[in-house]
Design a protein around this motif. Structure first.
Motif, short mmCIF file in Angstrom:
data_model
loop_
_atom_site.label_atom_id
_atom_site.label_comp_id
_atom_site.label_asym_id
_atom_site.label_seq_id
_atom_site.Cartn_x
_atom_site.Cartn_y
_atom_site.Cartn_z
N HIS A 124 0.83 -1.21 0.00
CA HIS A 124 0.00 0.00 0.00
C HIS A 124 0.87 1.26 0.00
N LEU A 125 1.94 1.25 0.78
CA LEU A 125 2.85 2.40 0.79
C LEU A 125 3.49 2.59 -0.59
N GLY A 126 3.88 1.46 -1.19
CA GLY A 126 4.49 1.54 -2.51
C GLY A 126 3.52 2.08 -3.55
N GLN A 127 2.26 1.65 -3.48
CA GLN A 127 1.25 2.15 -4.41
C GLN A 127 1.05 3.65 -4.22
N ALA A 128 0.97 4.09 -2.97
CA ALA A 128 0.79 5.52 -2.70
C ALA A 128 1.96 6.34 -3.23
N GLU A 129 3.18 5.83 -3.04
CA GLU A 129 4.35 6.54 -3.51
C GLU A 129 4.38 6.60 -5.04
N LEU A 130 3.96 5.53 -5.69
CA LEU A 130 3.92 5.52 -7.14
C LEU A 130 2.91 6.55 -7.67
N LEU A 131 1.73 6.60 -7.06
CA LEU A 131 0.73 7.57 -7.49
C LEU A 131 1.21 8.99 -7.25
N LYS A 132 1.95 9.19 -6.17
CA LYS A 132 2.51 10.53 -5.91
C LYS A 132 3.52 10.88 -7.00
N MET A 133 4.38 9.92 -7.35
CA MET A 133 5.36 10.17 -8.42
C MET A 133 4.66 10.54 -9.72
N ILE A 134 3.57 9.83 -10.02
CA ILE A 134 2.83 10.12 -11.25
C ILE A 134 2.23 11.51 -11.19
N ALA A 135 1.66 11.87 -10.04
CA ALA A 135 0.98 13.16 -9.90
C ALA A 135 1.94 14.33 -10.08
N VAL A 136 3.18 14.18 -9.59
CA VAL A 136 4.12 15.30 -9.67
C VAL A 136 4.96 15.26 -10.95
N GLY A 137 4.68 14.30 -11.81
CA GLY A 137 5.34 14.29 -13.12
C GLY A 137 6.73 13.69 -13.12
N ALA A 138 6.99 12.69 -12.27
CA ALA A 138 8.30 12.03 -12.28
C ALA A 138 8.51 11.35 -13.64
N PRO A 139 9.76 11.25 -14.11
CA PRO A 139 10.01 10.57 -15.39
C PRO A 139 9.47 9.15 -15.38
N LEU A 140 9.00 8.70 -16.54
CA LEU A 140 8.42 7.36 -16.64
C LEU A 140 9.41 6.29 -16.19
N LYS A 141 10.68 6.44 -16.56
CA LYS A 141 11.65 5.43 -16.18
C LYS A 141 11.74 5.32 -14.67
N ASP A 142 11.70 6.44 -13.95
CA ASP A 142 11.76 6.41 -12.49
C ASP A 142 10.51 5.74 -11.92
N VAL A 143 9.35 6.05 -12.49
CA VAL A 143 8.11 5.45 -12.01
C VAL A 143 8.14 3.94 -12.21
N PHE A 144 8.56 3.51 -13.40
CA PHE A 144 8.56 2.07 -13.69
C PHE A 144 9.63 1.34 -12.88
N THR A 145 10.76 2.00 -12.64
CA THR A 145 11.79 1.37 -11.80
C THR A 145 11.25 1.15 -10.40
N ALA A 146 10.57 2.15 -9.84
CA ALA A 146 9.98 2.00 -8.51
C ALA A 146 8.90 0.92 -8.52
N LEU A 147 8.13 0.85 -9.60
CA LEU A 147 7.09 -0.17 -9.70
C LEU A 147 7.69 -1.57 -9.73
N ILE A 148 8.76 -1.74 -10.49
CA ILE A 148 9.41 -3.06 -10.56
C ILE A 148 9.99 -3.44 -9.20
N HIS A 149 10.64 -2.50 -8.54
CA HIS A 149 11.18 -2.79 -7.21
C HIS A 149 10.07 -3.21 -6.25
N LEU A 150 8.91 -2.56 -6.35
CA LEU A 150 7.80 -2.92 -5.48
C LEU A 150 7.35 -4.36 -5.74
N ILE A 151 7.19 -4.72 -7.01
CA ILE A 151 6.75 -6.08 -7.35
C ILE A 151 7.80 -7.11 -6.95
#
Length: 766
Positions: free
Chosen positions: A168-195
């Motif tokens: 849940h924390l990882g999902q919230a952090e990912l949505l925050k990254m998306i909302a503030v416009g983090a680069p896609l590569k950073d978002v996907f890297t964080a998503l992969i680490h979460l999984i």
């Protein structure tokens, strides 16, 4: 069993309560032993205590003063340690030295202090090669004399709970990254680490679908060998292209249990097997409308299919990935539109000054020159009127392509809007080359016939040229002088090319006279404010008005802002005019409040010069104080270009204004060049969609997409959205359906004097 029957004494006899309770307990234990026989003496309390502890799912253990195990329940022995007997053993026999030493020190401190340590989170090996997260409490154990003789430990397995918390924390952090416009590569890297943190022994990757080439594009795979994903990049998708390429092709998950034998991997096994991967589970990433955008793949080192939990995580991950991709696409689209003309794809005015400034710097370094050509198509309106706007659009696109074909890579072509273009010629000239010849080739290319709607159409152009450094030292001067030269081409009959000359500069005298008139207008307060109402789409109430200035010229009558504001900005008089507008608007709103009218916010535009003056906040506070208007009834509208000129200074100034209590809004949103991720730094309440994106709604799909994107992104950042320039019912209904909060425009009311606003405010609903 009926407890009451067993506790009833024979008639005439009495039994004390303690005896009755002991007797009942013995009978209960005997009955339980009969029904649930286990080894041991069923009449022993130790027997029942041991049975109870062994049946509990939590972990219980006892240790002596040397931290040796004396007793542990079945869960500790079988589930946690995988041992048959722990008696006499210590943590040093079971764990790595560092972990064992940590446990030993904690337990010795408990026995030394006599104080328990409760609800400690501990991670320990679970006997299967994994880790368990335990919530442990340890208490001192005392004998009958009160002496501490050891430790009592109770622990609960919270591994799954911690896993869910991390998810849940990882999902919230990912949505925050998306909302503030983090680069896609950073978002996907964080998503992969979460999984990868949720599923043991898998390695993740995200691939995007290149819609033009219909092939795979690598984005992120933080734990894959770089050589592996380099080879994947560019492979066309298809019905048998591994797991990811097939998942994109089918638009559905593809789970391959064994890469070495599955036919989907035939021809692609060397991309996975040499790296130790045997299974690959891939799910497509979809857009909100169901379009395939990419895929998320998980590689395993052992054959097999994903568990139900793993499939759910894949679904969650692809959903978040789809949000991230669509958000980035929307931002890119808005940014592109902010800097480019939607019809032709050419850079627009927002980029022109920057390109000219860069060209000037390069020319100065090389002791060279540049040419700025202002181009206006002749009789373009006739094409629109006779053949329609669609034909006119096709003509503009054709003319744009022809001009681009005549330019070199270092040159630029900009569409200012309508049928106006600017050509910027830079770089050294070739030997014997004449600038006029190059410009004439562009003019002749424009004049070639174009087939439109079955008609052969020919348009000419009027071209004016200014040269650096002779005709101007900056972008403003060069464009102004090129514009003057272009109008000279119009005057002499059109279809002509004119270079700027000194004679054309005589118009500067007229500008000087106009400047003096404007100065007198400021001194004599020849200005008047009109107000345009703004309506809340949910309530139908007028909640605000925008103050719009007019110049009551003694000779020319009532002049609109377009007749003098730009000139005032160029001459530096805009600050004084802006201050007058602010003071007058505050006084008028206070007068409405004193008259008992419903409260409204008055919105005032802020010029770049005002915003850059350090004492301007004090002047805002002074206007509020002198008028008596509460700060919450004043809104200041700032344009993107004003804010982004110096972001750090703008943020500081905006926070000072916020501290006063006034509202802040970004005007003409979408026409500037602000980064969407920078919006989160600005203490603004509203975004105002520029009228250029509203005027063609709902028919123009590009404008419709832009409007929806702005509304969605604004709401993500918890900002209100107001659309200006709303003139039709169709525009209003589209905006309402898209979730727009507020509107302003002729559909509601044209700008009116203060008395007109009073009339509107007395109407309960519009």
């Amino acid at each position: 069993m009926q407890l009451s029957e067993n506790l009833s004494p024979p008639e005439g006899e009495t039994i004390d309560p303690t005896s009755r309770l002991l007797a009942a307990s013995e009978r209960l234990m005997a009955e339980a032993a009969r029904r649930f026989p286990i080894a041991g003496d069923p009449h022993s309390r130790a027997y029942w205590m041991e049975a109870m502890i062994n049946q509990a799912p939590d972990y219980f253990f006892f240790k002596d003063r040397d931290s040796r195990f004396l007793l542990a329940n079945r869960a500790v022995i079988s589930d946690l340690y995988k041992e048959t007997d722990l008696t006499g053993r210590t943590d040093f026999d079971l764990f790595p030295p560092e972990l064992a030493q940590q446990f030993f020190e904690i337990e010795q401190e408990i026995m030394r202090s006599g104080e328990p340590m409760l609800d400690m989170e501990e991670k320990i090996p679970d006997g299967r090669g994994g880790l368990k997260c335990l919530l442990t409490s340890k208490l001192p154990m005392r004998n009958e004399q009160g002496e501490i003789v050891g430790i009592i430990g109770v622990a609960r397995d919270i591994t799954e709970r911690k896993r869910q918390e991390q998810l849940h924390l990882g999902q919230a952090e990912l949505l925050k990254m998306i909302a503030v416009g983090a680069p896609l590569k950073d978002v996907f890297t964080a998503l992969i680490h979460l999984i990868e943190g949720q599923i043991a022994d898998v390695t993740g990757s995200v691939l995007l679908l290149d819609p033009e080439e219909n092939c795979l594009r690598h984005v992120a795979a933080p734990n894959l060998d770089p050589n592996c994903f380099t080879r994947i990049d560019g492979i066309p998708i298809g019905p048998a292209v591994g797991s990811c390429g097939t998942a994109m092709w089918r638009g559905e998950p593809v789970f391959v249990a064994d890469i070495e034998t599955d036919p989907l991997w035939e021809g692609y096994r060397d991309l996975a097997v040499p790296y130790g991967f045997r299974s690959c589970w891939s799910a497509p990433i979809h857009s909100y409308q169901g379009q395939v955008l990419g895929s998320l793949g998980l590689y395993g080192r052992t054959p097999g299919l994903p568990s139900t939990t793993c499939q759910k995580l894949l679904g969650m991950a692809t959903h978040i990935a789809g949000i991230a991709i669509e958000r980035k696409q929307a931002e890119d689209r808005i940014q592109f539109v902010a800097h480019h003309d939607v019809l032709t794809g050419l850079p627009n005015r927002s980029m022109l000054d920057e390109r000219i400034s860069s060209a000037i710097e390069a020319a100065d370094d090389a002791n060279g020159t540049i040419a700025v050509a202002f181009i206006d198509l002749d009789n373009f309106k006739l094409v629109n009127d006779s053949l329609g706007h669609h034909a006119g659009d096709e003509l503009l696109k054709t003319v744009s392509r022809r001009m681009l074909d005549k330019l070199r890579p270092e040159d630029s072509l900009v569409r200012l809007g309508g049928d106006e273009f600017v050509v910027l010629l830079t770089g050294p000239r070739r030997r014997g080359e004449q600038l006029s010849v190059r410009l004439e080739s562009i003019r002749k290319a424009i004049a070639d016939p174009v087939l439109l709607e079955g008609h052969s159409v020919q348009v000419t152009c009027s071209m004016g040229v200014a040269l650096y450094p002779g005709h101007g030292r900056n972008a403003t001067e060069l464009l102004a002088n090129a514009d003057l030269a272009m109008y000279r081409s119009k005057e002499i009959g059109r279809d002509a090319l004119q270079f700027f000359t000194a004679e054309m500069a005589s118009s500067a005298h007229e500008k000087l006279r106009y400047q003096e008139e404007l100065r007198r207008a400021i001194a004599r307060e020849e200005f008047v404010l009109h107000y345009q109402p703004q309506m809340d789409l949910k309530t139908g109430h007028i909640f605000a008005v925008e103050a719009l200035i007019r110049w009551n010229h003694p000779e020319r009558g009532l002049l609109m802002p377009g007749d003098f504001i730009s000139f005032a900005e160029d001459t530096g008089l805009i600050g004084q005019i802006g201050d007058w507008t602010l003071r007058a608007a505050c006084r008028q709103n206070k007068a409405w409040r004193d008259a008992g009218l419903p409260p409204v916010v008055v919105s005032v535009n802020v010029s770049a010069r005002q915003f850059q003056e350090p004492e301007w906040v004090e002047r805002v506070a002074s206007a509020l104080r002198k008028s008596g208007l509460e700060a919450r009834y004043l809104e200041l509208e700032l344009t993107e270009s004003v804010i982004m000129a110096d972001v750090q200074q703008a943020v500081a100034l905006m926070h000072r204004l916020e501290a006063l209590g006034v509202h802040l809004a970004i005007d003409d949103f979408g026409t500037g060049y602000s980064s969407l991720s920078a919006l989160k730094r600005f203490p603004v309440d509203r975004l105002k969609i520029d009228r250029s994106f509203v005027q063609d709604l709902p028919d123009d799909p590009d404008d419709a997409a832009i409007a929806r994107a702005i509304i969605s992104l604004a709401h993500t950042l918890q900002l209100k959205v107001i659309a200006e320039g709303v003139e039709t019912r169709e525009q209003l209904e589209f905006l309402r359906g898209a979730g727009c909060d507020e509107i302003q425009g002729y559909y509601l009311s044209k700008p009116v004097r203060a008395e007109g606003i009073e009339t509107l405010l007395r109407i309960p609903n519009i």
